[in-house]
Scaffold this motif. Structure first.
Motif, PDB file in Angstrom:
ATOM      1  N   MET A  35     112.762 -29.875  51.544  1.00 57.01           N
ATOM      2  CA  MET A  35     113.966 -30.664  51.299  1.00 57.01           C
ATOM      3  C   MET A  35     115.178 -29.811  50.922  1.00 57.01           C
ATOM      4  O   MET A  35     116.296 -30.167  51.256  1.00 57.01           O
ATOM      5  CB  MET A  35     113.726 -31.702  50.201  1.00 57.01           C
ATOM      6  CG  MET A  35     112.714 -32.767  50.535  1.00 57.01           C
ATOM      7  SD  MET A  35     113.005 -33.579  52.127  1.00 57.01           S
ATOM      8  CE  MET A  35     114.642 -34.227  51.921  1.00 57.01           C
ATOM      9  N   ALA A  38     114.806 -25.304  53.150  1.00 58.76           N
ATOM     10  CA  ALA A  38     114.961 -25.296  54.609  1.00 58.76           C
ATOM     11  C   ALA A  38     116.416 -25.531  55.041  1.00 58.76           C
ATOM     12  O   ALA A  38     116.940 -24.765  55.862  1.00 58.76           O
ATOM     13  CB  ALA A  38     114.021 -26.318  55.249  1.00 58.76           C
ATOM     14  N   PRO A  39     117.129 -26.540  54.491  1.00 59.40           N
ATOM     15  CA  PRO A  39     118.531 -26.707  54.900  1.00 59.40           C
ATOM     16  C   PRO A  39     119.383 -25.479  54.592  1.00 59.40           C
ATOM     17  O   PRO A  39     120.247 -25.100  55.390  1.00 59.40           O
ATOM     18  CB  PRO A  39     119.002 -27.907  54.064  1.00 59.40           C
ATOM     19  CG  PRO A  39     117.766 -28.652  53.735  1.00 59.40           C
ATOM     20  CD  PRO A  39     116.683 -27.633  53.612  1.00 59.40           C
ATOM     21  N   LEU A  40     119.105 -24.824  53.440  1.00 59.70           N
ATOM     22  CA  LEU A  40     119.878 -23.633  53.083  1.00 59.70           C
ATOM     23  C   LEU A  40     119.625 -22.503  54.086  1.00 59.70           C
ATOM     24  O   LEU A  40     120.552 -21.831  54.528  1.00 59.70           O
ATOM     25  CB  LEU A  40     119.480 -23.184  51.675  1.00 59.70           C
ATOM     26  CG  LEU A  40     120.262 -22.000  51.113  1.00 59.70           C
ATOM     27  CD1 LEU A  40     121.707 -22.391  50.875  1.00 59.70           C
ATOM     28  CD2 LEU A  40     119.635 -21.503  49.827  1.00 59.70           C
ATOM     29  N   VAL A  42     118.658 -22.805  57.188  1.00 56.96           N
ATOM     30  CA  VAL A  42     119.250 -23.160  58.491  1.00 56.96           C
ATOM     31  C   VAL A  42     120.705 -22.711  58.555  1.00 56.96           C
ATOM     32  O   VAL A  42     121.153 -22.192  59.583  1.00 56.96           O
ATOM     33  CB  VAL A  42     119.126 -24.674  58.736  1.00 56.96           C
ATOM     34  CG1 VAL A  42     120.090 -25.127  59.813  1.00 56.96           C
ATOM     35  CG2 VAL A  42     117.703 -25.020  59.136  1.00 56.96           C
ATOM     36  N   VAL A  43     121.430 -22.873  57.444  1.00 58.17           N
ATOM     37  CA  VAL A  43     122.846 -22.485  57.433  1.00 58.17           C
ATOM     38  C   VAL A  43     122.988 -21.017  57.809  1.00 58.17           C
ATOM     39  O   VAL A  43     123.786 -20.653  58.684  1.00 58.17           O
ATOM     40  CB  VAL A  43     123.474 -22.754  56.040  1.00 58.17           C
ATOM     41  CG1 VAL A  43     124.887 -22.186  55.979  1.00 58.17           C
ATOM     42  CG2 VAL A  43     123.487 -24.238  55.744  1.00 58.17           C
ATOM     43  N   GLU A  46     121.655 -20.170  61.525  1.00 61.71           N
ATOM     44  CA  GLU A  46     122.609 -20.597  62.553  1.00 61.71           C
ATOM     45  C   GLU A  46     123.890 -19.757  62.500  1.00 61.71           C
ATOM     46  O   GLU A  46     124.513 -19.498  63.524  1.00 61.71           O
ATOM     47  CB  GLU A  46     122.961 -22.076  62.378  1.00 61.71           C
ATOM     48  CG  GLU A  46     121.799 -23.026  62.603  1.00 61.71           C
ATOM     49  CD  GLU A  46     121.481 -23.229  64.088  1.00 61.71           C
ATOM     50  OE1 GLU A  46     122.411 -23.212  64.896  1.00 61.71           O
ATOM     51  OE2 GLU A  46     120.282 -23.374  64.397  1.00 61.71           O
ATOM     52  N   TYR A 245     132.331 -28.374  64.016  1.00 60.70           N
ATOM     53  CA  TYR A 245     131.036 -28.941  64.391  1.00 60.70           C
ATOM     54  C   TYR A 245     131.214 -30.014  65.466  1.00 60.70           C
ATOM     55  O   TYR A 245     130.470 -30.057  66.442  1.00 60.70           O
ATOM     56  CB  TYR A 245     130.357 -29.519  63.146  1.00 60.70           C
ATOM     57  CG  TYR A 245     128.917 -29.911  63.359  1.00 60.70           C
ATOM     58  CD1 TYR A 245     127.909 -28.952  63.361  1.00 60.70           C
ATOM     59  CD2 TYR A 245     128.561 -31.240  63.539  1.00 60.70           C
ATOM     60  CE1 TYR A 245     126.600 -29.300  63.545  1.00 60.70           C
ATOM     61  CE2 TYR A 245     127.241 -31.605  63.724  1.00 60.70           C
ATOM     62  CZ  TYR A 245     126.263 -30.631  63.728  1.00 60.70           C
ATOM     63  OH  TYR A 245     124.955 -30.977  63.912  1.00 60.70           O
ATOM     64  N   PHE A 254     128.834 -23.140  61.284  1.00 59.33           N
ATOM     65  CA  PHE A 254     127.858 -22.603  60.335  1.00 59.33           C
ATOM     66  C   PHE A 254     128.359 -21.310  59.700  1.00 59.33           C
ATOM     67  O   PHE A 254     128.006 -21.005  58.553  1.00 59.33           O
ATOM     68  CB  PHE A 254     126.501 -22.390  61.009  1.00 59.33           C
ATOM     69  CG  PHE A 254     125.680 -23.642  61.053  1.00 59.33           C
ATOM     70  CD1 PHE A 254     125.090 -24.118  59.899  1.00 59.33           C
ATOM     71  CD2 PHE A 254     125.528 -24.357  62.231  1.00 59.33           C
ATOM     72  CE1 PHE A 254     124.337 -25.277  59.907  1.00 59.33           C
ATOM     73  CE2 PHE A 254     124.784 -25.523  62.260  1.00 59.33           C
ATOM     74  CZ  PHE A 254     124.183 -25.985  61.092  1.00 59.33           C
TER      75      PHE A 254
ATOM     76  N   ALA B 124     123.568 -28.882  58.142  1.00 53.69           N
ATOM     77  CA  ALA B 124     122.243 -28.247  58.096  1.00 53.69           C
ATOM     78  C   ALA B 124     121.150 -29.285  58.342  1.00 53.69           C
ATOM     79  O   ALA B 124     120.237 -29.064  59.149  1.00 53.69           O
ATOM     80  CB  ALA B 124     122.042 -27.559  56.747  1.00 53.69           C
ATOM     81  N   ALA B 126     121.469 -32.188  59.822  1.00 53.92           N
ATOM     82  CA  ALA B 126     121.591 -32.708  61.189  1.00 53.92           C
ATOM     83  C   ALA B 126     120.917 -31.758  62.175  1.00 53.92           C
ATOM     84  O   ALA B 126     120.240 -32.185  63.108  1.00 53.92           O
ATOM     85  CB  ALA B 126     123.065 -32.902  61.543  1.00 53.92           C
ATOM     86  N   THR B 127     121.079 -30.429  61.958  1.00 59.23           N
ATOM     87  CA  THR B 127     120.440 -29.448  62.835  1.00 59.23           C
ATOM     88  C   THR B 127     118.923 -29.485  62.693  1.00 59.23           C
ATOM     89  O   THR B 127     118.191 -29.402  63.678  1.00 59.23           O
ATOM     90  CB  THR B 127     120.970 -28.038  62.501  1.00 59.23           C
ATOM     91  OG1 THR B 127     122.402 -28.075  62.552  1.00 59.23           O
ATOM     92  CG2 THR B 127     120.459 -27.001  63.470  1.00 59.23           C
ATOM     93  N   LEU B 128     118.444 -29.615  61.434  1.00 61.67           N
ATOM     94  CA  LEU B 128     116.992 -29.643  61.198  1.00 61.67           C
ATOM     95  C   LEU B 128     116.333 -30.861  61.836  1.00 61.67           C
ATOM     96  O   LEU B 128     115.261 -30.767  62.424  1.00 61.67           O
ATOM     97  CB  LEU B 128     116.709 -29.681  59.690  1.00 61.67           C
ATOM     98  CG  LEU B 128     116.666 -28.384  58.913  1.00 61.67           C
ATOM     99  CD1 LEU B 128     116.410 -28.685  57.448  1.00 61.67           C
ATOM    100  CD2 LEU B 128     115.570 -27.481  59.439  1.00 61.67           C
ATOM    101  N   TYR B 129     116.971 -32.034  61.701  1.00 64.39           N
ATOM    102  CA  TYR B 129     116.314 -33.281  62.082  1.00 64.39           C
ATOM    103  C   TYR B 129     116.786 -33.833  63.430  1.00 64.39           C
ATOM    104  O   TYR B 129     116.348 -34.905  63.825  1.00 64.39           O
ATOM    105  CB  TYR B 129     116.511 -34.343  60.988  1.00 64.39           C
ATOM    106  CG  TYR B 129     115.746 -34.014  59.723  1.00 64.39           C
ATOM    107  CD1 TYR B 129     114.372 -34.206  59.661  1.00 64.39           C
ATOM    108  CD2 TYR B 129     116.394 -33.501  58.609  1.00 64.39           C
ATOM    109  CE1 TYR B 129     113.665 -33.894  58.515  1.00 64.39           C
ATOM    110  CE2 TYR B 129     115.689 -33.186  57.450  1.00 64.39           C
ATOM    111  CZ  TYR B 129     114.325 -33.389  57.419  1.00 64.39           C
ATOM    112  OH  TYR B 129     113.624 -33.078  56.280  1.00 64.39           O
ATOM    113  N   PHE B 135     112.568 -29.534  62.618  1.00 60.26           N
ATOM    114  CA  PHE B 135     111.796 -30.612  61.999  1.00 60.26           C
ATOM    115  C   PHE B 135     111.764 -31.848  62.892  1.00 60.26           C
ATOM    116  O   PHE B 135     110.743 -32.521  63.024  1.00 60.26           O
ATOM    117  CB  PHE B 135     112.371 -30.999  60.636  1.00 60.26           C
ATOM    118  CG  PHE B 135     112.137 -29.977  59.566  1.00 60.26           C
ATOM    119  CD1 PHE B 135     111.481 -28.782  59.838  1.00 60.26           C
ATOM    120  CD2 PHE B 135     112.577 -30.211  58.263  1.00 60.26           C
ATOM    121  CE1 PHE B 135     111.262 -27.835  58.852  1.00 60.26           C
ATOM    122  CE2 PHE B 135     112.357 -29.267  57.270  1.00 60.26           C
ATOM    123  CZ  PHE B 135     111.716 -28.085  57.559  1.00 60.26           C
ATOM    124  N   MET B 156     117.063 -39.351  54.446  1.00 56.50           N
ATOM    125  CA  MET B 156     116.813 -37.923  54.259  1.00 56.50           C
ATOM    126  C   MET B 156     117.992 -37.247  53.547  1.00 56.50           C
ATOM    127  O   MET B 156     117.808 -36.480  52.603  1.00 56.50           O
ATOM    128  CB  MET B 156     116.610 -37.234  55.616  1.00 56.50           C
ATOM    129  CG  MET B 156     115.217 -37.398  56.158  1.00 56.50           C
ATOM    130  SD  MET B 156     114.050 -36.584  55.066  1.00 56.50           S
ATOM    131  CE  MET B 156     112.531 -37.070  55.810  1.00 56.50           C
TER     132      MET B 156
END
Lengths: 288, 288
Positions: A35, A38-40, A42-43, A46, A245, A254, B124, B126-129, B135, B156
Motif C-alpha cells: 500500500m 510500492a507507490p513510492l 513506482v514514482v 517511472e 500526466y 513522474f 503512482a 494509477a500506474t500500479l493499478y 498490480f 484503493m
C-alpha cells in the motif's frame, strides 16, 4: 510440569507465541509494502526508467522551472504565516486557562475537516467576479483569484492547523513551571519565550514546519480550484504534474513527481532522526 | 500586555490568573488570524448557500448525478476506513509490541501519506493499478478484479491517504496501556485471546473509533489522489469533490455551493463526533 513448560505457559498467557508474532509482523510488512512502499517505488522507477537524460530534460523545461519557482514562493509566504500563528495559538492554549478553550481548539481544527476542493471553492465565492468583494477588487485592479495571491491564501487555509497541532501537545506536556520561574526572576515575556520555551520545543517546532512545508508545496485540490491553470504563471508543481500526466508525458510527470517525493522522504527522515534524538532528551529530563 | 481591559479584576473571571505575560496579545492574534483565514471565508459559503433557498437546494441535492457522486464518496470512504481500521490496529500493535529488524523504518513509512503530495500518490497508484500496470495486470489476470478506473480504485486511493490516521491515534494509547493489567488478567486464568478482547480492546476502543472517524473524514473530501485512478465518468466513478470542480468549470456556482454545503455539514458533524470521542476517552482513560 517441568520448568521450561511452566515459563512457556506464562509467556503464552501474557504475550503471543512466536508463530503468531511472525504472522502478524509479516501481514503488517506485506500490507505496508503493497500500500505505501510500492507507490513510492513506482514514482522513482517511472521517473528514472528512461535514463537520467530524459529525467533532467523534463526538469529543465521552462514550465517546470516556473512551477518550481511558484511552489517555492507560495511555501515561503504560507509557512512563516502559519508558524507565527501556530506559536501564538500554542502559547495561548497551553499557558493559560480560560473559558471556551476546547471550542477554540475545534475551530483551529476546522480546515482539517474541509475537503481541499471545498477550501478552494470558499475563496472562489469570496473573491470571484459575482461575490460581494468581486466588483471592488476589479475596480481597484486587484487580481486575487486565478493569480498568485489566491494560491497563497488557499495554501495558508489548508496548512493552517499543522504547526499549532504539532506544538500544543508538546507544550502541554512540558507545563509552564520553567516559564513561571523565568518571569518571577524578572525576565520579560519575549525573553522567556526565546530563551526558555523555544529551546524546549525547537525540535517539535521544526517537524511541524517541515510537515506544513511538505503540505504547502504538495497541495493539489484547493490550489487547483483557485489557480486557473495558467501555464508558466499560476501552475504549481502538483498542478504541473497533472498537466504533464494528462498530456501523456508520463515520464516527465513522474520526473516532477520525484522532486516532491524526495521532499516527502527528507521530511520523514528528519522526523525519524528527531524522534531518536527526542528519546534521549526526554530520558535526560527524567533523570534530573 | 496582560490586562488590556480597564476593569482588570472583573475581566479576569473567565480565566484563571497566571503570572505569565502575553495573554492579550496571543488571544488577539489567534482570534484575528483565525477569523480572517478560516471563519470569515467559511461564513461566506454559509451565506451563499442560505441565499439559494430550499427548493433550489433540494433540486441540486437530489439530482441523480449528485446523489451518485455523494454515495460514491461516502461509500468508498467508509470501505477504506473499515480496511484501514483493521490493518491500522494490526500495524500499531506490531510496531508497539514486537521488536524486529527494520521496525523504525516501518514506523517512519506509516507517515508517508501525510508527507507525499496527493497528486504524486495519484499518478503512482494509477500506474500500479491500471489494466496494464504491475498490480492491475495481476489482479485482472488471476482474480478477474479490475481496480483502475473503477470504484475499487477510489477505495484503493482512500486506503492510501487514510492509513496513518488509524495507526497514529491507536499507537500512543497502546504504548500507554499498563502491561500489569494484562499480567493480572493472565494470573486470574484468562487466556490470551480473552485478555485481548476483554482487557486491551476496551481500552483501545476510543482511539480506534477516533482513527476510524479521521480516516473516514479524510477520505470523503479527498480529491488529488482519486482523480487519477478513477474513470471520472458520471454514474461510474465520479466523486463529489470532482463534481464540485466540474460545476465550477461550468460557472454553476449554485450547484458547487450546494454540494459543498452538504459535504461541509457532514464533515463538521464528524469533527464534532471526533471531539466527543476524544473527550470521552480522556474522561475514562486519561486519569490513570
Amino acid at each position: 510440569m517441568s520448568e521450561t513448560a511452566q515459563t512457556r505457559k506464562v509467556r503464552r498467557a501474557i504475550g503471543e507465541g512466536p508463530a503468531t508474532r511472525i504472522v502478524l509482523i509479516m501481514v503488517a510488512l506485506v500490507f505496508l509494502g503493497l500500500m505505501l512502499i510500492a507507490p513510492l517505488l513506482v514514482v522513482f522507477v517511472e521517473a528514472f526508467g528512461r535514463g537520467i537524460g530524459v529525467y533532467l530534460q523534463a526538469l529543465a523545461l521552462p514550465d517546470t522551472m516556473a512551477a518550481l519557482q511558484l511552489t517555492l514562493l507560495v511555501a515561503v509566504i504560507a509557512v512563516p504565516a502559519n508558524l507565527i500563528f501556530g506559536v501564538a495559538a500554542a502559547w495561548l492554549i497551553t499557558k493559560f486557562d480560560f473559558k471556551g478553550k476546547s471550542f477554540l481548539l475545534t475551530l483551529i481544527d476546522l480546515p482539517f475537516a474541509v475537503s481541499p476542493v471545498v477550501s478552494g471553492l470558499i475563496f472562489v465565492l469570496l473573491f470571484g467576479a459575482n461575490s460581494a468583494l468581486g466588483p471592488w477588487l476589479e475596480d481597484n485592479n486587484i487580481q486575487i483569484l486565478y493569480a498568485v495571491p489566491g494560491i497563497v491564501i488557499a495554501t495558508i487555509f489548508i496548512t493552517f492547523p499543522f504547526i499549532a497541532r504539532e506544538l500544543i501537545p508538546l507544550m502541554e506536556q512540558q507545563g509552564s513551571s520553567e516559564e513561571e520561574a523565568a518571569v518571577s526572576l524578572g525576565a520579560s515575556g519575549w525573553r522567556t519565550f526565546f530563551q526558555v520555551t523555544l529551546p524546549n520545543v525547537k525540535w517539535g517546532l521544526l517537524y511541524g514546519v517541515l510537515l506544513c512545508n511538505a503540505r504547502a508545496m504538495g497541495e493539489f485540490g484547493a490550489v487547483s480550484v483557485v489557480s486557473g491553470h495558467i501555464r508558466g504563471l499560476t501552475n504549481t508543481l502538483p498542478l504541473h504534474i497533472e498537466i504533464l500526466y494528462n498530456d501523456n508525458k508520463a515520464a516527465a510527470a513522474f520526473a516532477v513527481a520525484s522532486l516532491l517525493a524526495m521532499l516527502a522522504l527528507v521530511t520523514l527522515a528528519v522526523k525519524t532522526l528527531l524522534e531518536a534524538r527526542f528519546a534521549g532528551e526526554i530520558a535526560a529530563q527524567r533523570r534530573h | 500586555m496582560t490586562a488590556t481591559a480597564p476593569d482588570g479584576a472583573r475581566s479576569f473571571r473567565w480565566r484563571r490568573r497566571s503570572v505569565l505575560p502575553g495573554f492579550g496579545l496571543s488571544l488577539g492574534y489567534t482570534i484575528v488570524y483565525l477569523s480572517l483565514v478560516v471563519l470569515i471565508p467559511l461564513a461566506g459559503l454559509g451565506i451563499r448557500s442560505a441565499s439559494l433557498g430550499w427548493t433550489q437546494f433540494w433540486a441540486i441535492a437530489f439530482d441523480p448525478r449528485v446523489v451518485q457522486a455523494l454515495q460514491l464518496s461516502f461509500g468508498a470512504a467508509l470501505a477504506a476506513a473499515v480496511i484501514n481500521t483493521v490493518f491500522g490496529v494490526l500495524v500499531a500493535w506490531v510496531l508497539v509490541r514486537y521488536r524486529f529488524p527494520g521496525r523504525r523504518w516501518l514506523d517512519a513509512a506509516v507517515d508517508l501519506p501525510f508527507a507525499l503530495p496527493t497528486a504524486v500518490a495519484g499518478i503512482a497508484l494509477a500506474t500500479l493499478y491500471a489494466p496494464n500496470g504491475p498490480f492491475g495486470a495481476i489482479l485482472d489476470h488471476w482474480f478477474g478484479i479490475k481496480v483502475g478506473f473503477t470504484p475499487l480504485g477510489v477505495v484503493m486511493a482512500l486506503i492510501f491517504v487514510g492509513l496513518p490516521f488509524v495507526v497514529r491515534t491507536v499507537q500512543p494509547v497502546l504504548e500507554e496501556i499498563d502491561r500489569e493489567t494484562e499480567e493480572v488478567a493472565a494470573t486470574l486464568g484468562a487466556r490470551r485471546w480473552r485478555t485481548i478482547t476483554r482487557v486491551i480492546f476496551p481500552a483501545l476502543l476510543p482511539a480506534i473509533l477516533t482513527g476510524f472517524a479521521l480516516s473516514f473524514a479524510r477520505g470523503v473530501g479527498e480529491y488529488g489522489s482519486v482523480i487519477f485512478i478513477a474513470s471520472n465518468l458520471p454514474f461510474q466513478s465520479e466523486i463529489a469533490p470532482l463534481l464540485i470542480v466540474i460545476k465550477l468549470e461550468e460557472n454553476n456556482y449554485a450547484g458547487a455551493t450546494a454540494i459543498a454545503t452538504i459535504m461541509l455539514v457532514i464533515s463538521f458533524a464528524m469533527l464534532f463526533v471526533i471531539n466527543l470521542l476524544q473527550a470521552w476517552s480522556r474522561k475514562w482513560f486519561g486519569h490513570e
